[in-house]
Design a protein around this motif. Structure first.
Motif, mmCIF file in Angstrom:
data_model
loop_
_atom_site.group_PDB
_atom_site.id
_atom_site.type_symbol
_atom_site.label_atom_id
_atom_site.label_comp_id
_atom_site.label_asym_id
_atom_site.label_seq_id
_atom_site.Cartn_x
_atom_site.Cartn_y
_atom_site.Cartn_z
ATOM 1 N N GLU A 7 0.827 -1.192 0.000
ATOM 2 C CA GLU A 7 0.000 0.000 0.000
ATOM 3 C C GLU A 7 0.865 1.246 0.000
ATOM 4 O O GLU A 7 2.051 1.216 0.309
ATOM 5 C CB GLU A 7 -0.945 0.029 1.201
ATOM 6 N N LYS A 8 0.230 2.371 -0.371
ATOM 7 C CA LYS A 8 0.877 3.671 -0.351
ATOM 8 C C LYS A 8 -0.137 4.703 0.094
ATOM 9 O O LYS A 8 -1.241 4.749 -0.418
ATOM 10 C CB LYS A 8 1.431 4.040 -1.729
ATOM 11 N N ASN A 9 0.262 5.530 1.068
ATOM 12 C CA ASN A 9 -0.627 6.579 1.566
ATOM 13 C C ASN A 9 -1.994 6.038 1.969
ATOM 14 O O ASN A 9 -3.021 6.673 1.768
ATOM 15 C CB ASN A 9 -0.804 7.685 0.522
ATOM 16 N N GLY A 10 -1.993 4.822 2.508
ATOM 17 C CA GLY A 10 -3.229 4.230 2.991
ATOM 18 C C GLY A 10 -4.080 3.563 1.933
ATOM 19 O O GLY A 10 -5.149 3.050 2.229
ATOM 20 N N VAL A 11 -3.625 3.580 0.669
ATOM 21 C CA VAL A 11 -4.376 2.934 -0.411
ATOM 22 C C VAL A 11 -3.690 1.636 -0.784
ATOM 23 O O VAL A 11 -2.493 1.603 -1.044
ATOM 24 C CB VAL A 11 -4.471 3.855 -1.649
ATOM 25 N N LEU A 12 -4.456 0.556 -0.818
ATOM 26 C CA LEU A 12 -3.899 -0.757 -1.093
ATOM 27 C C LEU A 12 -3.564 -0.892 -2.565
ATOM 28 O O LEU A 12 -4.390 -0.670 -3.434
ATOM 29 C CB LEU A 12 -4.889 -1.844 -0.684
ATOM 30 N N MET A 13 -2.315 -1.249 -2.843
ATOM 31 C CA MET A 13 -1.869 -1.456 -4.219
ATOM 32 C C MET A 13 -2.233 -2.857 -4.683
ATOM 33 O O MET A 13 -2.921 -3.049 -5.670
ATOM 34 C CB MET A 13 -0.362 -1.234 -4.302
ATOM 35 N N PHE A 14 -1.765 -3.865 -3.959
ATOM 36 C CA PHE A 14 -2.114 -5.248 -4.203
ATOM 37 C C PHE A 14 -2.305 -5.930 -2.855
ATOM 38 O O PHE A 14 -1.568 -5.660 -1.906
ATOM 39 C CB PHE A 14 -1.020 -5.981 -4.990
ATOM 40 N N THR A 15 -3.262 -6.820 -2.757
ATOM 41 C CA THR A 15 -3.486 -7.558 -1.527
ATOM 42 C C THR A 15 -2.545 -8.754 -1.457
ATOM 43 O O THR A 15 -2.000 -9.218 -2.475
ATOM 44 C CB THR A 15 -4.936 -8.063 -1.442
ATOM 45 N N ASP A 16 -2.358 -9.279 -0.253
ATOM 46 C CA ASP A 16 -1.557 -10.487 -0.093
ATOM 47 C C ASP A 16 -2.155 -11.637 -0.894
ATOM 48 O O ASP A 16 -1.430 -12.475 -1.440
ATOM 49 C CB ASP A 16 -1.468 -10.875 1.390
ATOM 50 N N GLU A 17 -3.476 -11.685 -0.958
ATOM 51 C CA GLU A 17 -4.146 -12.751 -1.699
ATOM 52 C C GLU A 17 -3.789 -12.688 -3.178
ATOM 53 O O GLU A 17 -3.593 -13.719 -3.834
ATOM 54 C CB GLU A 17 -5.666 -12.635 -1.521
ATOM 55 N N TYR A 114 -2.877 -0.614 -12.610
ATOM 56 C CA TYR A 114 -2.418 0.767 -12.467
ATOM 57 C C TYR A 114 -1.890 1.299 -13.791
ATOM 58 O O TYR A 114 -2.037 2.466 -14.103
ATOM 59 C CB TYR A 114 -1.353 0.876 -11.374
ATOM 60 N N TYR A 115 -1.286 0.426 -14.589
ATOM 61 C CA TYR A 115 -0.827 0.809 -15.923
ATOM 62 C C TYR A 115 -1.985 1.356 -16.748
ATOM 63 O O TYR A 115 -1.840 2.346 -17.471
ATOM 64 C CB TYR A 115 -0.217 -0.411 -16.623
ATOM 65 N N ASP A 116 -3.150 0.737 -16.646
ATOM 66 C CA ASP A 116 -4.294 1.112 -17.467
ATOM 67 C C ASP A 116 -5.007 2.365 -16.980
ATOM 68 O O ASP A 116 -5.997 2.775 -17.560
ATOM 69 C CB ASP A 116 -5.298 -0.044 -17.536
ATOM 70 N N MET A 206 -5.795 7.102 -8.702
ATOM 71 C CA MET A 206 -4.549 7.715 -8.274
ATOM 72 C C MET A 206 -4.241 9.000 -9.027
ATOM 73 O O MET A 206 -3.325 9.735 -8.675
ATOM 74 C CB MET A 206 -3.392 6.724 -8.467
ATOM 75 N N THR A 207 -4.996 9.288 -10.095
ATOM 76 C CA THR A 207 -4.791 10.535 -10.826
ATOM 77 C C THR A 207 -5.434 11.719 -10.114
ATOM 78 O O THR A 207 -4.867 12.804 -10.075
ATOM 79 C CB THR A 207 -5.374 10.414 -12.250
ATOM 80 N N CYS A 208 -6.614 11.513 -9.535
ATOM 81 C CA CYS A 208 -7.363 12.655 -9.003
ATOM 82 C C CYS A 208 -7.563 12.631 -7.486
ATOM 83 O O CYS A 208 -8.067 13.597 -6.927
ATOM 84 C CB CYS A 208 -8.726 12.750 -9.690
ATOM 85 N N VAL A 209 -7.187 11.552 -6.822
ATOM 86 C CA VAL A 209 -7.352 11.485 -5.369
ATOM 87 C C VAL A 209 -6.008 11.760 -4.703
ATOM 88 O O VAL A 209 -5.038 11.034 -4.939
ATOM 89 C CB VAL A 209 -7.893 10.114 -4.926
ATOM 90 N N CYS A 210 -5.940 12.812 -3.925
ATOM 91 C CA CYS A 210 -4.705 13.184 -3.237
ATOM 92 C C CYS A 210 -4.836 12.872 -1.758
ATOM 93 O O CYS A 210 -5.839 13.189 -1.119
ATOM 94 C CB CYS A 210 -4.411 14.671 -3.432
#
Length: 235
Positions: A7-17, A114-116, A206-210
Motif C-alpha cells: 500500500e501507499k498513503n493508505g491505499v492498497l496497491m495489491f493484496t496479499d491474496e 495501475y498501468y491502465d 490515483m490521478t485525481c485522489v490526493c
C-alpha cells in the motif's frame, strides 16, 4: 506492508491474496513489486527477466536472458523486441509472468490495473504524471439550507478554502464569496463529474485522489491532518 499487501498513503496497491500466487515475488521499498517474467521467441526460446510494477503504472524489466546480459530498465515493448520474438508488438499477450509455476500473460495477470489508469507515452509503458498535483472537485453540505456545494480545487488558495470549510462544523453557503442559500443546488447528475483527467465520471483513482501534498496541507493550520503531514515531510 507485510501483512496487508502493498500500500501507499493508505491505499492498497495489491493484496496479499493477489500477490501470493506470483513466483519470484519481491516487495520493493520504492513503491513497486517485482516478479519473474519472460517472453518466448520461436528462434531463441525463452528470455527471462524481472518485472517491476510501480504504483504509478510504470512497468520496467531487467533482462536475465544470459548471465552477462546488461539490459536493464526495459519497457515491455523493448523487452519483447530484445527477446527476438517475431510478429506484431502485442507485449500484453506475449510477455508472461509465472503464476504458481505456470506462464500467464500480463493481460490476464491482474498486474496492469495501475498501468491502465494513466495516459500512454508511446514507449511501451506510461510515465508518472508530472507537474502540479491534480485534486478532484469536492463537495460540502450547507448547515443552513442543506444544499450540497461544489468546491473546485485547482490551486493552493482553493485547497485552503475547501480545507477550512471541511473543518467548520457550521459551514454555510454565504461563507463562499457571492454565494447564498438562494442559489440553486447543482443537479445530482452533474455531481458525478469531478474533474479527473483520466475519466469524466471517475469515482476515484490515483490521478485525481490526493492523500496529502504541499498544495493541500498547511503549516499554519492546527488540524491534526496538517500537523501530521508537515511533521512527516520535515522528518
Amino acid at each position: 506492508m507485510e501483512n496487508g499487501g502493498v500500500e501507499k498513503n493508505g491505499v492498497l496497491m495489491f493484496t496479499d491474496e493477489e500477490l501470493k500466487q506470483f513466483d519470484g515475488l519481491k516487495r520493493g521499498e520504492e513503491d513497486y513489486i517485482e516478479v519473474t517474467c519472460g517472453c518466448t521467441s520461436q528462434r531463441y526460446g525463452d528470455a527471462v527477466g524481472k518485472l517491476r510494477v510501480y504504483f504509478n503504472g510504470e512497468l520496467l524489466i531487467s533482462c536475465e536472458c544470459t548471465p552477462g546480459c546488461q539490459e536493464d530498465k526495459l519497457t515491455p515493448i523493448e523487452f519483447e523486441k530484445h527477446s527476438g520474438r517475431d510478429g506484431a508488438r502485442k507485449w500484453k499477450h506475449y510477455v508472461w509472468v509465472m503464476v504458481q509455476g505456470k506462464r500467464v500473460s500480463l493481460s490476464k495477470s491482474g498486474l496492469l490495473k495501475y498501468y491502465d489508469q494513466v495516459p500512454k507515452t508511446g514507449k511501451g509503458f506510461r510515465k508518472p504524471r508530472t507537474g502540479p498535483r491534480l485534486h478532484r472537485d469536492e463537495f460540502v453540505l450547507c448547515t443552513v439550507c442543506k444544499k450540497i456545494r461544489r468546491f473546485q480545487i485547482r490551486n493552493q488558495e482553493e485547497c485552503r478554502i475547501h480545507h477550512d470549510a471541511m473543518l467548520n462544523r457550521n459551514w454555510k453557503c454565504s461563507d463562499i464569496h457571492q454565494m447564498t442559500c438562494d442559489h440553486e443546488e447543482e443537479r445530482a447528475s452533474r455531481r458525478v463529474y469531478r474533474g479527473c483527467s483520466r475519466s469524466q465520471t471517475c469515482k476515484g483513482c490515483m490521478t485525481c485522489v490526493c492523500f496529502g501534498c504541499s498544495i493541500c496541507r498547511f503549516s499554519d493550520c492546527s488540524c491534526q491532518t496538517c500537523i501530521d503531514f508537515i511533521r512527516n515531510a520535515q522528518a
